[in-house]
Design a protein around this motif. Structure first.
Motif, PDB file in Angstrom:
ATOM      1  N   LYS A 479       0.818  -1.208   0.000  1.00 41.30           N
ATOM      2  CA  LYS A 479       0.000   0.000   0.000  1.00 41.30           C
ATOM      3  C   LYS A 479       0.853   1.259   0.000  1.00 41.30           C
ATOM      4  O   LYS A 479       0.597   2.207  -0.760  1.00 41.30           O
ATOM      5  CB  LYS A 479      -0.941  -0.015   1.202  1.00 41.30           C
ATOM      6  N   ARG A 480       1.905   1.299   0.838  1.00 34.63           N
ATOM      7  CA  ARG A 480       2.723   2.495   0.887  1.00 34.63           C
ATOM      8  C   ARG A 480       3.782   2.561  -0.211  1.00 34.63           C
ATOM      9  O   ARG A 480       4.542   3.518  -0.290  1.00 34.63           O
ATOM     10  CB  ARG A 480       3.371   2.652   2.273  1.00 34.63           C
ATOM     11  N   SER A 481       3.824   1.498  -1.044  1.00 31.90           N
ATOM     12  CA  SER A 481       4.781   1.494  -2.167  1.00 31.90           C
ATOM     13  C   SER A 481       4.113   1.835  -3.493  1.00 31.90           C
ATOM     14  O   SER A 481       4.789   1.869  -4.528  1.00 31.90           O
ATOM     15  CB  SER A 481       5.461   0.121  -2.273  1.00 31.90           C
ATOM     16  N   LEU A 482       2.806   2.091  -3.483  1.00 34.98           N
ATOM     17  CA  LEU A 482       2.110   2.399  -4.737  1.00 34.98           C
ATOM     18  C   LEU A 482       2.676   3.668  -5.365  1.00 34.98           C
ATOM     19  O   LEU A 482       2.841   4.686  -4.703  1.00 34.98           O
ATOM     20  CB  LEU A 482       0.619   2.561  -4.486  1.00 34.98           C
ATOM     21  N   VAL A 483       3.008   3.578  -6.633  1.00 36.72           N
ATOM     22  CA  VAL A 483       3.541   4.715  -7.386  1.00 36.72           C
ATOM     23  C   VAL A 483       2.528   5.096  -8.460  1.00 36.72           C
ATOM     24  O   VAL A 483       2.146   4.248  -9.280  1.00 36.72           O
ATOM     25  CB  VAL A 483       4.897   4.397  -8.030  1.00 36.72           C
ATOM     26  N   PHE A 484       2.094   6.320  -8.446  1.00 38.30           N
ATOM     27  CA  PHE A 484       1.077   6.784  -9.399  1.00 38.30           C
ATOM     28  C   PHE A 484       1.752   7.457 -10.597  1.00 38.30           C
ATOM     29  O   PHE A 484       2.736   8.195 -10.443  1.00 38.30           O
ATOM     30  CB  PHE A 484       0.100   7.726  -8.725  1.00 38.30           C
ATOM     31  N   LYS A 485       1.186   7.215 -11.758  1.00 39.00           N
ATOM     32  CA  LYS A 485       1.729   7.824 -12.977  1.00 39.00           C
ATOM     33  C   LYS A 485       1.524   9.333 -12.948  1.00 39.00           C
ATOM     34  O   LYS A 485       0.523   9.840 -12.447  1.00 39.00           O
ATOM     35  CB  LYS A 485       1.024   7.224 -14.205  1.00 39.00           C
ATOM     36  N   LYS A 486       2.490  10.034 -13.517  1.00 39.82           N
ATOM     37  CA  LYS A 486       2.410  11.497 -13.540  1.00 39.82           C
ATOM     38  C   LYS A 486       1.578  11.970 -14.727  1.00 39.82           C
ATOM     39  O   LYS A 486       1.516  11.326 -15.760  1.00 39.82           O
ATOM     40  CB  LYS A 486       3.828  12.081 -13.621  1.00 39.82           C
TER      41      LYS A 486
END
Length: 486
Positions: A479-486
């Motif tokens: 959960k805390r490693s989720l990376v969202f696309k810019k």
């Protein structure tokens, strides 16, 4: 006191016999003990070192056999006059470590991919078993029994290329009972795992430029195996029912097919089950167009709902199905025992090919597995594991719903050891996997399931190899490693 005694030191780190052998060799190498020098008697040396005399006798005997010492009846034991070469001379300047080959070869980019290793403390893997549950005590006992009793010349020598007969016989009974097959030992080839079985099948039955079919999202090693064989790879669409057999039929009308690779019980990677009507149609197509079905049944034993559908092989009346299974997904990937089931004629042909790449398997391991099959240990272990994995599937599902419901979607699988998890398109799954790994969690980035036509932004998250606490930690890290696309 003989001066040699002061040169010998006994430490508690390894066996006394090994220590003395190594120390005598080193004293001779360095010239401290020279050719022709007489050694103390075994009795004297044992008394001075306060060890059993038989240990010294064995040390002297071993060094005599290696050529370091010589024994003269009635006179004693001496440093040999014809010692092994101690300081070999290089005939040229020592080269640096070589990286580039001095000969030409053609690289094959399609076979290049990273090797996944268990280097992270936490993991939501491809769907592996938990080795902590494995019947290691029983397997170890069976292994020890087989390696110490019986005709060791036969057990430790060359055996049947098809595999140990005892294992093939017990396995035939087990598969007939659990999968509805109707086979004997002669229908089974023991291999080191599904990869080897698949490679052998390609080697034996697929020729360059043959047309072969796989699901659009499929096992990467399967696709690579077909490419290595020089076959033309035809990707068939898949949906919530697995491979689309109607689409396969359209391909059959246009071109001859040699082999179709399927995972009908728990589709790889999506885990969905191929329904009965598609299975029957697939068998009908194979009969009509005479292609081989390679049925990879990698985790049949782990099904959590009602009684599972029997394999395609159980309804194969034409001898067109090669059925593959493996104990690596039941016990642990380290135990390399798998099997191919097929018509006797095909198994004989496969055995000839197996011999040119691997003379035989691990006889001792195969006999040990035969023993735990025969005494019911393996079936009891599988029932216990099934209960544990069902509970872990429930825990993992609740964790996904509680902590990640805004970011992932999935269908609860009826079987298997992983959940096919689709991530929101706003999430960069490759970057997420990298960050998770830095935070102590391994997950696959799902890129092996991408193609020009399809980018599912999904991956398999295995739950079976982690206990409840580890699953909680894993989901928290994810959960805390989720990376969202810019």
């Amino acid at each position: 006191m003989n001066p040699i005694i002061s040169l010998l030191k006994i430490e508690p780190t390894e066996t006394i016999q090994t220590q003395l052998i190594n120390q005598f060799q080193q004293l001779i190498r360095t010239g401290i003990l020279s050719s022709g020098q007489k050694l103390p008697s075994s009795r004297f040396l044992a008394d001075e070192l306060k060890i059993h005399r038989q240990t010294v006798v064995k040390v002297y005997e071993d060094l005599v056999l290696q050529g370091w010492l010589s024994s003269v009846a009635g006179k004693g034991t001496f440093i040999s006059d014809t010692l092994p070469e101690i300081n070999p001379q290089a005939f040229s300047k020592q080269p640096k470590q070589r990286i580039k080959a001095g000969f030409e070869f053609s690289p094959k980019p399609f076979i290049v991919r990273p090797v996944v290793k268990s280097s992270s403390a936490l993991h939501l893997d491809d769907g592996f078993p938990d080795p902590r549950l494995a019947p290691l005590t029983e397997l170890s006992r069976a292994y020890k029994t087989n390696i110490s009793k019986g005709n060791l010349y036969q057990k430790l020598g060359y055996g049947d290329t098809k595999g140990v007969l005892a294992l093939r016989s017990e396995l035939a009974l087990y598969l007939n009972k659990t999968r509805g097959l109707n086979i004997g030992a002669e229908n089974i080839l023991i291999v080191r795992g599904t990869v080897m079985g698949f490679y052998l099948s390609n080697l034996a039955f697929v020729n360059p430029n043959d047309n072969v079919a796989v699901g659009q999202m499929s096992w990467q090693s399967g696709k690579i195996g077909f490419q290595q064989a020089g076959a033309n790879l035809i990707e068939i669409p898949t949906d919530e029912g697995g491979m689309c057999i109607d689409a396969l039929e359209e391909v059959c009308k246009k071109m001859p097919l040699r082999m179709v690779y399927v995972t009908p019980h728990h589709d790889y990677p999506t885990t969905v089950i191929m329904k009965a009507d598609r299975r029957l149609k697939l068998l009908d197509l194979a009969k009509k167009y005479r292609f081989i079905i390679f049925e990879d049944d990698y985790d049949y034993d782990f099904h959590y709902q009602s009684k599972p559908l029997l394999p395609l092989a159980s309804a194969d009346s034409e001898g067109l199905v090669l059925y593959s299974g493996s104990f690596t997904k039941s016990i642990s990937p380290a135990f390399r025992v798998g099997y191919l089931v097929g018509p006797t004629e095909a198994i004989d042909h496969l055995a000839f090919h197996r011999r040119i790449i691997d003379r035989q398997g691990d006889n001792m391991l195969e006999m040990a597995v035969a023993d735990i099959l025969k005494d019911g240990t393996l079936e009891r272990f599988l029932r216990k594991s099934l209960k544990t994995y069902r509970e872990r599937r429930g825990v993992f599902s609740e964790l996904l719903d509680t902590h990640l419901s805004d970011f992932v979607k999935y269908d609860l699988p009826e079987g298997g050891m992983s959940i096919w998890t689709k991530f929101d398109r706003k999430i960069d799954l490759v970057a997420t996997a990298l960050l998770a790994f830095k935070n102590g969690l391994y997950i696959s980035d799902g890129s092996q399931f991408d193609s020009p036509q399809l980018q599912p932004n999904a991956t398999r998250l295995g739950f079976a190899s982690s206990n409840e606490s580890q699953l909680e930690q894993s989901v928290e890290i994810l959960k805390r490693s989720l990376v969202f696309k810019k």
